[in-house]
Design a protein around this motif. Structure first.
Motif, PDB file in Angstrom:
ATOM      1  N   ALA A  73      38.541  51.329  53.217  1.00 20.45           N
ATOM      2  CA  ALA A  73      38.875  51.945  52.109  1.00 20.45           C
ATOM      3  C   ALA A  73      39.731  50.835  51.416  1.00 20.45           C
ATOM      4  O   ALA A  73      39.566  50.674  50.164  1.00 20.45           O
ATOM      5  CB  ALA A  73      39.627  53.157  52.406  1.00 20.45           C
ATOM      6  N   GLN A 127      39.458  47.401  51.622  1.00 22.41           N
ATOM      7  CA  GLN A 127      38.850  46.575  51.211  1.00 22.41           C
ATOM      8  C   GLN A 127      37.928  46.776  49.939  1.00 22.41           C
ATOM      9  O   GLN A 127      37.832  46.179  49.024  1.00 22.41           O
ATOM     10  CB  GLN A 127      37.763  46.038  52.135  1.00 22.41           C
ATOM     11  N   LEU A 128      37.528  48.218  49.824  1.00 26.05           N
ATOM     12  CA  LEU A 128      36.741  48.713  49.064  1.00 26.05           C
ATOM     13  C   LEU A 128      37.570  49.040  47.706  1.00 26.05           C
ATOM     14  O   LEU A 128      37.147  48.133  46.691  1.00 26.05           O
ATOM     15  CB  LEU A 128      36.419  50.277  49.280  1.00 26.05           C
ATOM     16  N   THR A 163      39.795  46.766  46.870  1.00 22.26           N
ATOM     17  CA  THR A 163      40.024  45.340  46.308  1.00 22.26           C
ATOM     18  C   THR A 163      38.749  45.074  45.441  1.00 22.26           C
ATOM     19  O   THR A 163      38.798  44.541  44.352  1.00 22.26           O
ATOM     20  CB  THR A 163      40.267  44.440  47.484  1.00 22.26           C
ATOM     21  N   THR A 164      37.579  45.342  46.093  1.00 22.85           N
ATOM     22  CA  THR A 164      36.306  44.923  45.719  1.00 22.85           C
ATOM     23  C   THR A 164      36.069  45.710  44.182  1.00 22.85           C
ATOM     24  O   THR A 164      35.386  45.293  43.424  1.00 22.85           O
ATOM     25  CB  THR A 164      35.065  45.063  46.507  1.00 22.85           C
ATOM     26  N   ILE A 165      36.497  46.747  44.296  1.00 24.52           N
ATOM     27  CA  ILE A 165      36.315  47.901  42.962  1.00 24.52           C
ATOM     28  C   ILE A 165      37.065  47.022  42.009  1.00 24.52           C
ATOM     29  O   ILE A 165      36.488  46.964  40.742  1.00 24.52           O
ATOM     30  CB  ILE A 165      36.504  49.214  43.282  1.00 24.52           C
ATOM     31  N   LEU A 202      37.899  44.101  41.482  1.00 24.84           N
ATOM     32  CA  LEU A 202      37.243  43.042  40.868  1.00 24.84           C
ATOM     33  C   LEU A 202      36.190  43.264  40.241  1.00 24.84           C
ATOM     34  O   LEU A 202      35.794  42.692  39.207  1.00 24.84           O
ATOM     35  CB  LEU A 202      36.848  42.075  42.330  1.00 24.84           C
ATOM     36  N   LEU A 203      35.331  44.228  40.555  1.00 32.84           N
ATOM     37  CA  LEU A 203      34.079  44.779  39.847  1.00 32.84           C
ATOM     38  C   LEU A 203      34.646  45.117  38.265  1.00 32.84           C
ATOM     39  O   LEU A 203      34.255  44.973  37.205  1.00 32.84           O
ATOM     40  CB  LEU A 203      33.414  45.718  40.355  1.00 32.84           C
ATOM     41  N   ASN A 204      35.557  46.123  38.436  1.00 28.55           N
ATOM     42  CA  ASN A 204      36.252  46.435  37.120  1.00 28.55           C
ATOM     43  C   ASN A 204      36.766  45.401  36.218  1.00 28.55           C
ATOM     44  O   ASN A 204      36.280  45.241  35.283  1.00 28.55           O
ATOM     45  CB  ASN A 204      37.626  47.157  37.334  1.00 28.55           C
ATOM     46  N   LYS A 219      35.300  42.219  36.024  1.00 31.56           N
ATOM     47  CA  LYS A 219      34.343  41.564  35.693  1.00 31.56           C
ATOM     48  C   LYS A 219      33.372  42.105  34.729  1.00 31.56           C
ATOM     49  O   LYS A 219      32.732  41.751  33.683  1.00 31.56           O
ATOM     50  CB  LYS A 219      33.336  41.220  37.045  1.00 31.56           C
ATOM     51  N   ILE A 220      33.289  43.730  34.779  1.00 30.03           N
ATOM     52  CA  ILE A 220      32.558  44.433  34.152  1.00 30.03           C
ATOM     53  C   ILE A 220      33.273  44.517  32.685  1.00 30.03           C
ATOM     54  O   ILE A 220      32.530  44.455  31.722  1.00 30.03           O
ATOM     55  CB  ILE A 220      32.556  46.023  34.576  1.00 30.03           C
TER      56      ILE A 220
END
Lengths: 119, 119
Positions: free
Chosen positions: B94, B96-97, B99-101, B103-105, B107-108
């Motif tokens: 959870a 890690q998720l 963190t990655t979300i 990062l995606l936010n 970038k988006i």
DNA sequence: GTATCAGATTAAGTTTACTTTAAGTCAATG
DNA sequence: CATTGACTTAAAGTAAACTTAATCTGATAC
């Protein structure tokens, strides 16, 4: 930076690093004259990105497409869509994780009550 | 309840339900005289539990061990430990998720700024 | 009564993501 | 100058979790 240094830095085996490059998950890494990989900052950033995505469970396929588009410097809309799709998946995954953790909390509590009495 | 009803109810194919039973991920399901599976509430609850765990990414192996212990009505400590271990993994996942979300936010957002200007 | 259809089993096949193996190159050390 | 050790490629192998195929049985539809 050599492949083994990068391997250490990111906790990814050299085999996997070469594999990622071969399948296009990261762009071609610069080489020295003798063919040995010499990771520059850009290459490291790609490794870092892929590591982050992969450890969250983002699939390789969409990442390959994304990387190819960035390399070709095109498909901005498509690139954004890939990111949106993957984020949606991760959000759903996070939700499922939350539910399951709740269930585990509940079950563990149950064992916590039960064990001291009967042991 | 027939296997296809259970399949519909939980969104798991009949093949997978039989597979789960075969490998001991769910305890043996009661049968009618002719050998056809007739899921009772208990069996359904096992399916439900396994579905929840699996869709959060909990591995089959520890679940098999857990199910076997519950069946044998023993190993309370071990059972609790299995649950604790799996919860720990899910909590890490959870994180890690998250963190990655993030990062995606980020970038988006970047694409959101860029696209209107250049399209 | 025969065709079809759900259900059964066992074994082999598939997918995803690596990992290992085989075979070779090259720089540096004893 | 041979050997050690890090690097290279291509191809085959592995692990986890299903999925499909082959084959069979028994109940219901026409």
């Amino acid at each position: 930076m050599t492949i083994s240094e990068v391997s250490q830095k990111y906790g990814i085996t050299t085999d996997t690093l070469r594999y990622y490059e071969r399948i296009g998950l990261i762009p071609p890494v610069p080489r020295r004259k003798n063919g040995i990989r010499d990771y520059d900052e850009k290459a490291c950033n790609w490794v870092s990105l892929v590591k982050c995505m992969r450890s969250a469970g983002v699939q390789i396929e969409p990442l390959i497409e994304y990387v190819a588009l960035v390399q070709a410097d095109k498909g901005m809309e498509r690139r954004k869509n890939i990111l949106l799709e993957q984020r949606a998946k991760l959000l759903a995954q996070a939700e499922q994780l939350r539910t399951t953790i709740e269930l585990l909390n509940y079950k563990i509590e149950h064992y916590e009550e039960w064990l001291p009495k009967n042991k």
